[in-house]
Design a protein around this motif. Structure first.
Motif, PDB file in Angstrom:
ATOM      1  N   ARG A 275      39.943  34.159  41.090  1.00  0.00           N
ATOM      2  CA  ARG A 275      40.821  33.786  40.165  1.00  0.00           C
ATOM      3  C   ARG A 275      40.134  33.293  38.958  1.00  0.00           C
ATOM      4  N   ALA A 276      38.867  32.776  38.904  1.00  0.00           N
ATOM      5  CA  ALA A 276      38.196  32.519  37.956  1.00  0.00           C
ATOM      6  C   ALA A 276      37.508  33.684  37.118  1.00  0.00           C
ATOM      7  N   CYS A 277      37.153  34.816  37.915  1.00  0.00           N
ATOM      8  CA  CYS A 277      36.685  36.054  37.374  1.00  0.00           C
ATOM      9  C   CYS A 277      37.832  36.549  36.528  1.00  0.00           C
ATOM     10  N   GLU A 278      39.134  36.499  37.022  1.00  0.00           N
ATOM     11  CA  GLU A 278      40.132  36.832  36.336  1.00  0.00           C
ATOM     12  C   GLU A 278      40.416  36.314  35.043  1.00  0.00           C
ATOM     13  N   LYS A 279      40.049  35.098  34.941  1.00  0.00           N
ATOM     14  CA  LYS A 279      40.353  34.253  33.973  1.00  0.00           C
ATOM     15  C   LYS A 279      39.214  34.586  32.813  1.00  0.00           C
ATOM     16  N   LEU A 280      38.110  34.764  33.259  1.00  0.00           N
ATOM     17  CA  LEU A 280      36.906  35.232  32.574  1.00  0.00           C
ATOM     18  C   LEU A 280      37.278  36.503  31.851  1.00  0.00           C
ATOM     19  N   ARG A 281      37.761  37.469  32.465  1.00  0.00           N
ATOM     20  CA  ARG A 281      37.989  38.956  31.772  1.00  0.00           C
ATOM     21  C   ARG A 281      39.102  38.685  30.879  1.00  0.00           C
ATOM     22  N   ASP A 378      43.254  44.107  37.730  1.00  0.00           N
ATOM     23  CA  ASP A 378      43.861  43.178  36.607  1.00  0.00           C
ATOM     24  C   ASP A 378      45.293  43.838  36.381  1.00  0.00           C
ATOM     25  N   ALA A 379      45.241  45.254  35.950  1.00  0.00           N
ATOM     26  CA  ALA A 379      46.433  45.868  35.526  1.00  0.00           C
ATOM     27  C   ALA A 379      47.468  45.826  36.646  1.00  0.00           C
ATOM     28  N   THR A 388      48.563  40.749  44.413  1.00  0.00           N
ATOM     29  CA  THR A 388      48.954  42.269  44.849  1.00  0.00           C
ATOM     30  C   THR A 388      47.727  42.714  45.371  1.00  0.00           C
ATOM     31  N   LEU A 389      46.818  42.681  44.797  1.00  0.00           N
ATOM     32  CA  LEU A 389      45.246  43.259  45.146  1.00  0.00           C
ATOM     33  C   LEU A 389      44.458  42.040  45.010  1.00  0.00           C
ATOM     34  N   LYS A 390      43.677  41.886  46.418  1.00  0.00           N
ATOM     35  CA  LYS A 390      42.935  40.623  46.311  1.00  0.00           C
ATOM     36  C   LYS A 390      41.683  40.924  47.190  1.00  0.00           C
ATOM     37  N   PRO A 391      40.493  40.209  47.167  1.00  0.00           N
ATOM     38  CA  PRO A 391      39.526  40.544  48.025  1.00  0.00           C
ATOM     39  C   PRO A 391      39.836  40.191  49.657  1.00  0.00           C
ATOM     40  N   ALA A 392      39.585  41.071  50.342  1.00  0.00           N
ATOM     41  CA  ALA A 392      39.992  41.002  51.923  1.00  0.00           C
ATOM     42  C   ALA A 392      39.421  39.800  52.460  1.00  0.00           C
ATOM     43  N   ALA A 393      38.241  39.448  51.917  1.00  0.00           N
ATOM     44  CA  ALA A 393      37.483  38.116  52.530  1.00  0.00           C
ATOM     45  C   ALA A 393      38.400  36.837  52.397  1.00  0.00           C
ATOM     46  N   ALA A 394      39.439  36.855  51.285  1.00  0.00           N
ATOM     47  CA  ALA A 394      40.465  35.806  50.952  1.00  0.00           C
ATOM     48  C   ALA A 394      41.179  35.617  52.002  1.00  0.00           C
ATOM     49  N   GLY A 395      41.426  36.719  52.913  1.00  0.00           N
ATOM     50  CA  GLY A 395      42.516  36.468  53.957  1.00  0.00           C
ATOM     51  C   GLY A 395      43.684  37.114  53.871  1.00  0.00           C
ATOM     52  N   LEU A 396      44.198  37.776  54.638  1.00  0.00           N
ATOM     53  CA  LEU A 396      45.566  38.487  54.603  1.00  0.00           C
ATOM     54  C   LEU A 396      46.911  37.498  55.195  1.00  0.00           C
TER      55      LEU A 396
END
Length: 426
Positions: A275-281, A378-379, A388-396
């Protein structure tokens, strides 16, 4: 050209967002709760009238909730964020220069408009925001940001103003300041207000008549700037006029229940970093330094453990994947078994943009790049909804670190399943 600034501030923003989509809440005492439904962080005037203070724990008003005296809602950040974006979009209809100050307020540049039209323009802003978003707002107009804040205070506290106050006239400025408590001045907190009162300065007007040099010597350069602003001298620049990488981005959260497992804690940090990197972009910026933190519950009578760790990269990036590679080994260094963790966070620091980038001497990279994959992610998330798309390490699946939100309203504007359905009456 003399500055003219409007401060547009939504009234009880979280509560107003809830009322837009649930008219049964209009006129009712309503409060919105903090993370994990802990405390009341937003109140309608009706709830304030019952004596419910800001920060009141939810359990203290549970009886009123069960009796139907009041209504409470969990924080619906997806809804509030989208409504904020719509609010700011309306403001951009009136000026190309809009500085978002917080989720529910923004400064709007009205320089160049005739002085006799400012009250009408403020009324137009208020009416259009109400019509297009359903949000009630107050509009304060003056010649500095601090005076615009003061004008907004008057717009929201004096019903006769109709929610709009033009405070560009020096005579009106002094009249309002002389009846406004000093603690209502932007930048003057309770602690400073008490010190000012010890000096006999009890109103904004009294503060405005102080000599800036004396204020600087006795208090601080920050308060000196506030005095100059009250005297009509613009000292707080627009955000885009400031220089330096002073901003940070932090994503942290208290957990719905204590987290003990390493994998659950890691999943939380991965989610926060994403989430932080999304805000950064979104800001078009890059970072080379970050920090992870973990905290136990300070309110429990149990052994405590708090830790943080700095992470760094050789060059700035906004690529989520680069930071995720550092989080697991970083967490392994600070994680301790046997503790119940109640909070974690990820913070990006040392932000820069392309213009302020200085490459490493041995790096082949000339300028930081916006990774194509991250732009695609992001798009997709903008179009189909967050995560909708997220890192797998965040858990499903649902994790114990997710917030407890038992009174959550639907995500009316950001989730297809929650869009309101209208049917023809029989």
């Amino acid at each position: 050209m003399k500055p003219v600034i409007a401060l547009c501030d939504a009234n009880s923003f979280y509560c107003s967002c809830e009322r837009v989509f649930d008219p049964t809440l209009i006129g009712r005492p309503l409060g919105v709760l903090s993370n994990n439904d802990g405390c009341i962080v937003a109140r309608t005037p009706e709830l304030k009238a019952l004596g419910v203070a800001m920060g009141t724990p939810a359990f203290k008003v549970r009886d009123w909730l069960e009796q139907g005296v009041i209504d409470l809602r969990s924080s619906n950040y997806a809804l509030y964020g989208d409504m904020s974006s719509r609010f700011m979009t309306v403001l951009e209809q009136f000026s190309p220069k809009v500085e978002v100050y917080s989720i529910d307020e923004a400064f709007v540049d009205l320089a160049g408009f005739p002085a006799d039209q400012l009250q009408g323009i403020g009324a137009d802003i208020k009416q259009r925001v109400q019509q297009w978003t359903g949000l009630p707002i107050g509009v304060g107009i003056s010649t500095t940001k601090t005076l615009a804040k003061l004008a907004n205070y008057a717009a929201k506290h004096y019903p006769a103003t109709g929610g709009v106050v033009d405070l560009t006239d020096p005579v009106r400025q002094q009249r309002l300041m002389d009846i406004t408590p000093v603690q209502e001045v932007w930048g003057v907190g309770n602690r400073i207000a008490k010190r000012l009162e010890q000096q006999g300065i009890r109103t904004a007007g009294a503060l405005s008549r102080c000599k800036p040099a004396w204020i600087r010597k006795t208090f601080s350069i920050v308060l000196e700037r506030t005095v100059c602003e009250l005297q009509g001298e613009s000292c707080i620049p627009w955000e885009e006029e400031t220089t330096g990488n002073k901003h940070q981005i932090i994503c942290s959260r208290s957990f719905g229940q204590a987290v003990t497992a390493f994998d659950d804690l890691h999943a939380a940090l991965v989610s926060f970093a994403s989430r932080a990197c999304e805000k950064l972009r979104t800001q078009g910026k890059f970072a080379r330094e970050a920090m992870i933190l973990i905290r136990t519950d300070p309110f429990r009578d149990a052994p405590q453990y708090n830790a943080n760790l700095s992470l760094s990269l050789p060059e700035p990036t906004c690529d989520t994947r680069r930071w995720l590679q550092l989080i697991r080994p970083g967490l392994e260094k600070i994680y301790r078994e046997g503790f119940g963790y109640r909070k974690a966070g990820f913070m990006l620091v040392d932000l820069c943009d392309g213009a302020g980038f200085q490459a490493d001497l041995w790096s082949a990279q000339v300028l930081p790049e916006m990774p194509a994959m991250m732009q695609v992610v992001d798009a997709i998330n903008r179009r189909y909804g967050k995560r909708t798309l997220k890192p797998a390490a965040a858990g499903l699946t649902e994790r114990p670190w997710h917030m407890a939100r038992k009174l959550l309203s639907p995500r009316y504007t950001t989730c297809w399943e929650d869009v309101m359905k209208v049917g023809a009456g029989r």
